[in-house]
Enzyme design. Sequence first.
Site, short mmCIF file in Angstrom:
data_model
loop_
_atom_site.label_atom_id
_atom_site.label_comp_id
_atom_site.label_asym_id
_atom_site.label_seq_id
_atom_site.Cartn_x
_atom_site.Cartn_y
_atom_site.Cartn_z
N LYS A 35 10.77 10.23 5.93
CA LYS A 35 9.71 9.30 6.37
C LYS A 35 10.29 8.24 7.31
CE LYS A 35 10.65 6.70 2.15
NZ LYS A 35 10.28 6.54 0.73
N ARG A 130 2.90 1.15 -8.51
CA ARG A 130 2.50 1.22 -7.11
C ARG A 130 1.50 2.37 -7.03
NH1 ARG A 130 7.37 1.78 -2.87
NH2 ARG A 130 7.07 3.92 -3.55
N TYR A 261 20.77 -20.96 19.88
CA TYR A 261 19.53 -21.68 19.58
C TYR A 261 19.75 -22.71 18.49
CZ TYR A 261 16.82 -18.52 22.48
OH TYR A 261 16.31 -17.83 23.54
N MET A 309 17.36 -12.59 20.41
CA MET A 309 16.67 -11.32 20.62
C MET A 309 17.58 -10.27 21.27
SD MET A 309 13.15 -10.47 22.67
CE MET A 309 12.11 -11.54 21.71
C1 LIG Z 1 11.33 6.89 -0.07
C2 LIG Z 1 11.10 7.69 -1.31
C3 LIG Z 1 12.14 8.51 -1.82
C4 LIG Z 1 13.55 8.48 -1.28
O1 LIG Z 1 14.18 7.31 -1.74
P1 LIG Z 1 15.74 7.01 -1.42
O2 LIG Z 1 16.02 5.77 -2.18
O3 LIG Z 1 15.81 6.78 0.05
O4 LIG Z 1 16.51 8.18 -1.86
C5 LIG Z 1 11.83 9.35 -2.87
N1 LIG Z 1 10.58 9.36 -3.41
C6 LIG Z 1 9.59 8.56 -2.97
C7 LIG Z 1 8.25 8.62 -3.62
C8 LIG Z 1 9.82 7.69 -1.91
O5 LIG Z 1 8.83 6.91 -1.49
#
Ligand SMILES: *Cc1c(COP(=O)(O)O)cnc(C)c1O
Length: 367
Positions: A35, A130, A261, A309
């Site tokens: 992802k 969640r 800055y 930046m």
């Molecule tokens: C992102 C995610 C993972 C992977 O998690 P890592 O900590 O990067 O290994 C696995 N399962 C779900 C549901 C996730 O959202």
Amino acid sequence: MTPAAYAVLNLEAAQHNLQRVREYAPASKIMAVIKANGYGHGLLRIADALKTVDGFAVARVDEGVRLRRAGIKGRIAVLEGFTCAEELDELLLYQLDAVVHSFQQVEIFESRVEQKQIAIWLKLDTGMNRLGFKTHEFEAVYHRLKHCPIIRWPINFMTHLASADDLQDPTTLKQIHLFNNTIATIESNSEFKLECSIANSAGIIAWKEALTDWVRPGVMLYGISPFPESTGKELGLKPLMSLHSRLIAIKDLEKGDKVGYSGSWICKKKTTLGVIAIGYGDGYPRYAKVGTPVLVNGQRVPLIGRVSMDMITVDLETQPQAKPGDPVTLWGEALSVEEIAQCADTIPYTLVCGITQRVQIVEKSEF
Ligand SMILES: *Cc1c(COP(=O)(O)O)cnc(C)c1O
């Protein structure tokens, strides 16, 4: 001419890290989590580097569609599932697995009569709070889904661990037991063999009890440790990404001169200041503290002043021979992204995910 800021990706390390996952979870199938643009490394590039896995997982429908359109044939699970009928249509069209976690999704399924079927991962909320159904809802949902012709059987079950990166936290075993108990009731009355998935990277490395039919490694595939107290290297992983730039100016400052800055850094003595072409506009963390290490010509020097930046400033006291154009590494093999994350009060996930468009990606083989 290479651009000032670029990230080198060592894609061969992905295979090495995948092999490590296999060693940790020899009996499990692997769903590689890619992802968020492959954790900032490039969705299709990582899918290709990991094409020997059993499946992929992404967060959103459009990420799954991109993979299919690019010709990825295997299983692709969409971890957030769908929120409307149109998204379900896309999942069906592209044959992506849906994570099912809400009553709204169940209602959409119940309204469908078409021939085409979808594979699903029914998600139990074991304490992350969640996504997912609560234990008292789970069995009833399972039976409702049994009457939906759109769903392909057998379905799969999953849950997600909230605190697997904390080896002392009793939450993880509680979550695993809750999951196993809830599934056991259903399984004892089922004619199907139902496949389950619990573990993310931390679960794979630290919690044998979480190793079921499928594991879902994310961050460890990119060579990064899921634990705050260790680095990927210490776990036998190899980082894929290194972030580089160069010195663009050098300046001699007097005691009392202010840098950057708000003049937040005041020179305590005569200082040789190095200016480096990297900043939060590239994804370097804005909150990296004074003293965060940066490699100039392979040697550590401390960050001073605020990250802006496009630039950061470092103290070149230990690098008197440094000159504009000299190479700089912000993180990589010789300076772990985990250490930089600590210095910026964040987790390494955010650093690799946060690399921006401006940073040119170079694959190591082309380098
Ligand atoms: C992102 C995610 C993972 C992977 O998690 P890592 O900590 O990067 O290994 C696995 N399962 C779900 C549901 C996730 O959202």
